[in-house]
Design a protein around this motif. Structure first.
Motif, PDB file in Angstrom:
ATOM      1  N   ARG A  74      49.943  46.176  49.342  1.00 50.75           N
ATOM      2  CA  ARG A  74      50.109  44.726  49.313  1.00 50.75           C
ATOM      3  C   ARG A  74      49.447  44.071  48.109  1.00 50.75           C
ATOM      4  O   ARG A  74      49.441  42.855  47.990  1.00 50.75           O
ATOM      5  N   MET A  75      48.860  44.870  47.221  1.00 46.50           N
ATOM      6  CA  MET A  75      48.122  44.317  46.094  1.00 46.50           C
ATOM      7  C   MET A  75      49.067  43.802  45.001  1.00 46.50           C
ATOM      8  O   MET A  75      50.000  44.482  44.598  1.00 46.50           O
ATOM      9  N   ASP A  76      48.795  42.573  44.516  1.00 43.85           N
ATOM     10  CA  ASP A  76      49.519  42.007  43.386  1.00 43.85           C
ATOM     11  C   ASP A  76      48.798  42.273  42.074  1.00 43.85           C
ATOM     12  O   ASP A  76      49.394  42.700  41.092  1.00 43.85           O
ATOM     13  N   ILE A  77      47.507  41.957  42.049  1.00 38.33           N
ATOM     14  CA  ILE A  77      46.725  42.112  40.834  1.00 38.33           C
ATOM     15  C   ILE A  77      45.263  42.277  41.216  1.00 38.33           C
ATOM     16  O   ILE A  77      44.819  41.743  42.235  1.00 38.33           O
ATOM     17  N   GLY A  78      44.537  43.036  40.423  1.00 39.79           N
ATOM     18  CA  GLY A  78      43.118  43.223  40.704  1.00 39.79           C
ATOM     19  C   GLY A  78      42.355  43.604  39.456  1.00 39.79           C
ATOM     20  O   GLY A  78      42.896  44.262  38.557  1.00 39.79           O
ATOM     21  N   GLY A  79      41.120  43.176  39.374  1.00 41.28           N
ATOM     22  CA  GLY A  79      40.263  43.522  38.252  1.00 41.28           C
ATOM     23  C   GLY A  79      38.816  43.549  38.689  1.00 41.28           C
ATOM     24  O   GLY A  79      38.357  42.664  39.421  1.00 41.28           O
ATOM     25  N   MET A  80      38.075  44.587  38.273  1.00 40.43           N
ATOM     26  CA  MET A  80      36.673  44.731  38.637  1.00 40.43           C
ATOM     27  C   MET A  80      35.906  45.225  37.426  1.00 40.43           C
ATOM     28  O   MET A  80      36.344  46.138  36.732  1.00 40.43           O
ATOM     29  N   ALA A  81      34.744  44.617  37.165  1.00 44.72           N
ATOM     30  CA  ALA A  81      33.918  45.047  36.042  1.00 44.72           C
ATOM     31  C   ALA A  81      32.486  44.617  36.267  1.00 44.72           C
ATOM     32  O   ALA A  81      32.222  43.632  36.970  1.00 44.72           O
ATOM     33  N   LEU A 121      21.790  42.256  36.145  1.00 46.79           N
ATOM     34  CA  LEU A 121      23.034  42.871  36.584  1.00 46.79           C
ATOM     35  C   LEU A 121      24.049  41.761  36.845  1.00 46.79           C
ATOM     36  O   LEU A 121      23.755  40.799  37.550  1.00 46.79           O
ATOM     37  N   LEU A 122      25.252  41.917  36.287  1.00 46.58           N
ATOM     38  CA  LEU A 122      26.339  40.974  36.517  1.00 46.58           C
ATOM     39  C   LEU A 122      27.551  41.737  37.027  1.00 46.58           C
ATOM     40  O   LEU A 122      27.798  42.869  36.597  1.00 46.58           O
ATOM     41  N   ASP A 123      28.289  41.129  37.952  1.00 43.29           N
ATOM     42  CA  ASP A 123      29.470  41.789  38.491  1.00 43.29           C
ATOM     43  C   ASP A 123      30.525  40.748  38.831  1.00 43.29           C
ATOM     44  O   ASP A 123      30.199  39.655  39.307  1.00 43.29           O
ATOM     45  N   GLY A 124      31.789  41.075  38.570  1.00 46.70           N
ATOM     46  CA  GLY A 124      32.879  40.169  38.909  1.00 46.70           C
ATOM     47  C   GLY A 124      34.078  40.926  39.438  1.00 46.70           C
ATOM     48  O   GLY A 124      34.384  42.032  38.980  1.00 46.70           O
ATOM     49  N   ILE A 125      34.749  40.329  40.415  1.00 48.24           N
ATOM     50  CA  ILE A 125      35.958  40.935  40.963  1.00 48.24           C
ATOM     51  C   ILE A 125      36.960  39.848  41.296  1.00 48.24           C
ATOM     52  O   ILE A 125      36.599  38.771  41.784  1.00 48.24           O
ATOM     53  N   TYR A 126      38.218  40.140  40.977  1.00 42.16           N
ATOM     54  CA  TYR A 126      39.329  39.244  41.322  1.00 42.16           C
ATOM     55  C   TYR A 126      40.433  40.106  41.908  1.00 42.16           C
ATOM     56  O   TYR A 126      40.846  41.098  41.302  1.00 42.16           O
ATOM     57  N   LEU A 127      40.917  39.730  43.094  1.00 42.31           N
ATOM     58  CA  LEU A 127      41.923  40.535  43.773  1.00 42.31           C
ATOM     59  C   LEU A 127      42.876  39.619  44.529  1.00 42.31           C
ATOM     60  O   LEU A 127      42.441  38.724  45.258  1.00 42.31           O
ATOM     61  N   ARG A 128      44.185  39.844  44.348  1.00 41.05           N
ATOM     62  CA  ARG A 128      45.186  39.049  45.060  1.00 41.05           C
ATOM     63  C   ARG A 128      46.194  39.974  45.724  1.00 41.05           C
ATOM     64  O   ARG A 128      46.705  40.903  45.103  1.00 41.05           O
ATOM     65  N   VAL A 129      46.464  39.711  47.006  1.00 38.51           N
ATOM     66  CA  VAL A 129      47.422  40.508  47.765  1.00 38.51           C
ATOM     67  C   VAL A 129      48.449  39.570  48.395  1.00 38.51           C
ATOM     68  O   VAL A 129      48.192  38.381  48.611  1.00 38.51           O
TER      69      VAL A 129
END
Length: 271
Positions: free
Chosen positions: A79-86, A98-106
């Motif tokens: 069901r995933m459309d787009i995702g990014g993790m770093a 420490l820095l972290d970001g995540i974007y996820l769309r389903v």
């Protein structure tokens, strides 16, 4: 029909859609060595986390006071459309950030029909999960085994957009459409420790744990991680491990009591 729609809205789209509760991959790094020097060290790590989820999710007094769900990584992936993790880590001597970001769309589609197909209801939903974390740490123990004590904040965002359509073959020219959108966000303080043991210049293991919330954001959130790092070169580090995260957030009719777990892998670029 409103009750039917709400059931599909909460049960099918949101429960199948939301992916959440990712912790900073930088916390699993533990490979920036030689801390007793007076220069900056940096590491950037893109990563993926093959998660499964189970728990209870409810929105605005939904049916049953929240819907329970249990889904594997393959269910989420479909069901995933787009995702990014770093993640990003910077350290100067014994101090670091420490820095972290995540974007996820389903996305998901749900439909239901009344007996004999006289009325049909369909809904297309898009759910977006975002999480941004920042923490500072101090290297309390240095050597072949290191221990970092850290405190930080995580900003969680869950939003959804649902298009519903009601139709009936008895009235071919009649079609009712409606859009529903909502956004929930909260901030979690947390404290944790990271322990790294270096076997040699290439192999190391890392353990991580934190706890937070305490009604300032989530009622309670805690995390555990264990992993192995391998340095292909001084500047390229492969990472593999397992992570378990629990979040219990309840506020204004919204329930997010979810456990997320699975294997992670990433590649760190250090300089």
């Amino acid at each position: 029909m409103q009750g039917i729609y709400r059931q599909r809205k909460y049960g099918s789209i949101l429960a199948l859609g939301i992916i959440g509760s990712f912790i900073p991959m930088a916390q699993a790094a533990g490979v920036i060595k030689e801390v007793n020097d007076n220069q900056w060290h940096y590491e950037f790590t893109p990563y993926i986390w093959a998660t499964g989820q189970s728990g209870t999710l409810g929105v605005d007094n939904g049916p049953g006071n929240g819907q329970t769900f249990d889904q594997s990584f393959s269910d989420i992936w479909d069901r995933m459309d787009i995702g990014g993790m770093a993640a990003f880590e910077a350290r100067y001597n014994r101090w670091g950030i420490l820095l972290d970001g995540i974007y996820l769309r389903v996305s998901d589609h749900a439909g239901i029909s009344a007996p004999n197909g006289f009325v049909s209801l369909s809904a297309n939903g898009r759910v977006t999960q975002q999480q941004y974390a920042a923490a500072g740490y101090y290297r309390a123990i240095d050597g072949q085994t290191t221990l970092d004590a850290l405190v930080g904040l995580r900003y969680n965002v869950v939003s959804w957009d649902i298009d519903a359509q009601l139709a009936s073959p008895l009235f071919p020219g009649l079609s009712l459409s409606r859009n529903f959108s909502e956004r929930k966000h909260w901030l979690d303080p947390y404290a944790g420790v990271r322990v790294t043991h270096n076997f040699d210049q290439q192999w190391s293991i890392v353990g991580y744990a934190d706890i937070g919330g305490a009604s300032a954001g989530s009622n309670l959130t805690w995390q555990l991680l264990g992993g192995v790092n391998y340095a292909f070169s001084p500047n390229v580090i492969g990472k593999l491990g397992y992570r378990y995260v629990s979040i219990n957030y309840r506020n204004e009719g919204f329930i997010y009591d979810v456990a997320t777990s699975g294997f992670y892998t990433g590649v760190g670029i250090a300089w």
